[in-house]
Design a protein around this motif. Structure first.
Motif, PDB file in Angstrom:
ATOM      1  N   ILE A 214       3.474   0.765  -2.137  1.00  0.00           N
ATOM      2  CA  ILE A 214       3.670   0.608  -0.693  1.00  0.00           C
ATOM      3  C   ILE A 214       3.528  -0.850  -0.288  1.00  0.00           C
ATOM      4  N   VAL A 215       2.544  -1.549  -0.849  1.00  0.00           N
ATOM      5  CA  VAL A 215       2.373  -2.967  -0.532  1.00  0.00           C
ATOM      6  C   VAL A 215       3.624  -3.747  -0.924  1.00  0.00           C
ATOM      7  N   THR A 216       4.148  -3.471  -2.102  1.00  0.00           N
ATOM      8  CA  THR A 216       5.370  -4.145  -2.545  1.00  0.00           C
ATOM      9  C   THR A 216       6.535  -3.822  -1.622  1.00  0.00           C
ATOM     10  N   LEU A 217       6.665  -2.570  -1.253  1.00  0.00           N
ATOM     11  CA  LEU A 217       7.754  -2.136  -0.387  1.00  0.00           C
ATOM     12  C   LEU A 217       7.670  -2.813   0.980  1.00  0.00           C
ATOM     13  N   CYS A 218       6.471  -2.879   1.547  1.00  0.00           N
ATOM     14  CA  CYS A 218       6.300  -3.519   2.849  1.00  0.00           C
ATOM     15  C   CYS A 218       6.617  -5.013   2.772  1.00  0.00           C
ATOM     16  N   ARG A 219       6.178  -5.653   1.698  1.00  0.00           N
ATOM     17  CA  ARG A 219       6.447  -7.075   1.546  1.00  0.00           C
ATOM     18  C   ARG A 219       7.947  -7.344   1.424  1.00  0.00           C
ATOM     19  N   GLU A 220       8.640  -6.489   0.674  1.00  0.00           N
ATOM     20  CA  GLU A 220      10.081  -6.672   0.492  1.00  0.00           C
ATOM     21  C   GLU A 220      10.852  -6.486   1.785  1.00  0.00           C
TER      22      GLU A 220
END
Length: 421
Positions: A214-220
């Motif tokens: 989720i952190v990666t997805l939000c950052r992207e």
């Protein structure tokens, strides 16, 4: 991708006088004010409220320092304690706060300047939606879930887009669905993703693997995380290695907590936001959040002065409530196991103080609750109140006194059996 902030917050350059005042303050120069209309600086404060009003938009500094010390001590004890899923360890986890009693200053970790004090997490949602969303934008919110987020977003002229929690013996977040919602047309309107850790009413914590994705997805996608962690310390049947999202550095994160659940005192209206993430995003977010906080004025000094004492009371109170909910959960399992009809089960609840009962789906949820009202003078919340995707659920609180709790569960079992005769 950089985080989007709403155009509703005015961060235009200050006028020359305001700029000169700020420069003087930065240089340690105290200016007298011809227009000083703060009566507490002129000997006019009432005896009941003798302090000087500082109007710090993030909340009084002393209260934020006390809260930071509490949170940092908790983090330090957490870091030195082994993870366990046993009830005894869950209870011991609440004792992690006890060291605050001997803490005079905050250790390295939570910065008081990263905290905003306000009246409740509900108000925090409103501030953050103002910060991140323009009218017509959207936030992602979990379902099943408490309907508060949707209601607050609507008041801010912002939409909520549901993402589903799925159940396969335990609850999990459908990451593939999140990816689809953010990638398909309309996904560009999403400005924040809300995580409830643990969720209400499912009781599910955010798992480490879910968090990383989720952190990666939000950052992207350039969106912020809003992590509501008011139930975090009430572990029931957790999986290993669950952790708070407060302090997350990988993406702009706003962690919410407060006294309502920590002290089991919804009338103790104190909540807070902890801001973390990449330094540049945090700085810009706080520059804008300060404007919102200043417009709404800081928390009352009368309340803020009591925060250190309330924090000292928190460990014992959280421990007391945790013991009640775990004992009632054990009694619930006992009653369900002993029921000769075997018609009702409870979904695994990892944390919080609510659980979901599963009843035969041929029973209409409204009919079940109406029968409870009519025959047992007992009401409840069916699954559709929380947008469960199918029929046959009843939300149950683990807070009642033991005799009352047992009476309620026996009433449910008897009513379910009667409806199937």
């Amino acid at each position: 991708m950089s985080v989007h902030f709403s155009s509703r917050v005015d961060i235009s350059a200050p006028n020359p006088i305001a700029a000169a005042e700020a420069a003087a303050k930065a240089n340690g120069i105290a200016l007298s004010k011809l227009n000083d209309s703060n009566p507490t600086r002129h000997g006019l404060a009432p005896e009941l409220v003798p302090s000087v009003y500082t109007a710090d938009p993030r909340g009084p500094r002393a209260a934020r320092e006390a809260l930071a010390a509490f949170l940092n001590t908790a983090k330090a004890v957490d870091a030195s304690s082994p993870q366990s899923t046993s009830p005894a360890a869950s209870e011991g986890g609440n004792e992690r706060h006890a060291a605050f009693n001997n803490a005079n200053t905050a250790i390295e970790g939570v910065d008081p300047d990263a905290l905003y004090l306000l009246s409740s997490t509900s108000e925090a949602y409103s501030w953050l939606i103002k910060l991140l969303c323009d009218a017509g934008d959207a936030v992602l919110a979990p379902k099943p879930g408490y309907p508060l987020i949707e209601s607050i977003a609507r008041l801010e002229c912002v939409d909520t887009v549901e993402y589903q929690l799925q159940f396969d013996g335990s609850w999990f977040i459908d990451i593939a669905e999140l990816e689809r919602l953010l990638s398909e047309p309309g996904g560009e309107r999403v400005r924040a993703l809300v995580l409830i850790n643990p969720n209400n009413p499912t009781g599910s914590y955010v798992k480490p693997t879910e968090r990383a994705r989720i952190v990666t997805l939000c950052r992207e996608h350039g969106i912020a995380l809003i992590a509501d962690e008011v139930f975090f310390d009430y572990s029931l049947e957790p999986f290993p290695d669950n952790a708070r999202l407060a302090g997350e550095r990988g993406v702009l994160t706003f962690a919410l907590d407060g006294f309502s659940k920590m002290l089991a005192a919804p009338h103790a209206k104190v909540g807070w936001i902890q801001v973390s993430g990449p330094a540049e995003d945090v700085a810009e977010a706080q520059r804008r959040l300060d404007v919102i906080a200043d417009d709404y004025l800081p928390m009352s000094d009368i309340i803020a002065e009591r925060i250190p004492a309330l924090l000292n009371a928190a460990p014992a109170q959280t421990r007391r409530v945790g013991e009640r909910v775990r004992n009632n959960l054990a009694k619930l399992h006992e009653l369900l196991d002993a029921d000769p009809n075997g018609l009702v089960s409870v979904l695994r609840a990892e944390g919080g103080w609510n659980v979901l009962l599963r009843v035969p789906s041929v029973i209409d949820e409204n009919e079940l609750v109406l029968r409870l009202i009519d025959e047992h003078k007992l009401t409840g919340q069916p699954g559709y109140f929380f947008d469960m995707t199918s029929n046959g659920y009843l939300a149950v609180s683990l807070l009642p006194e033991p005799d009352e709790f047992e009476r309620g569960i026996r009433a449910v079992l008897n009513t379910v059996a009667a409806l199937l005769r």
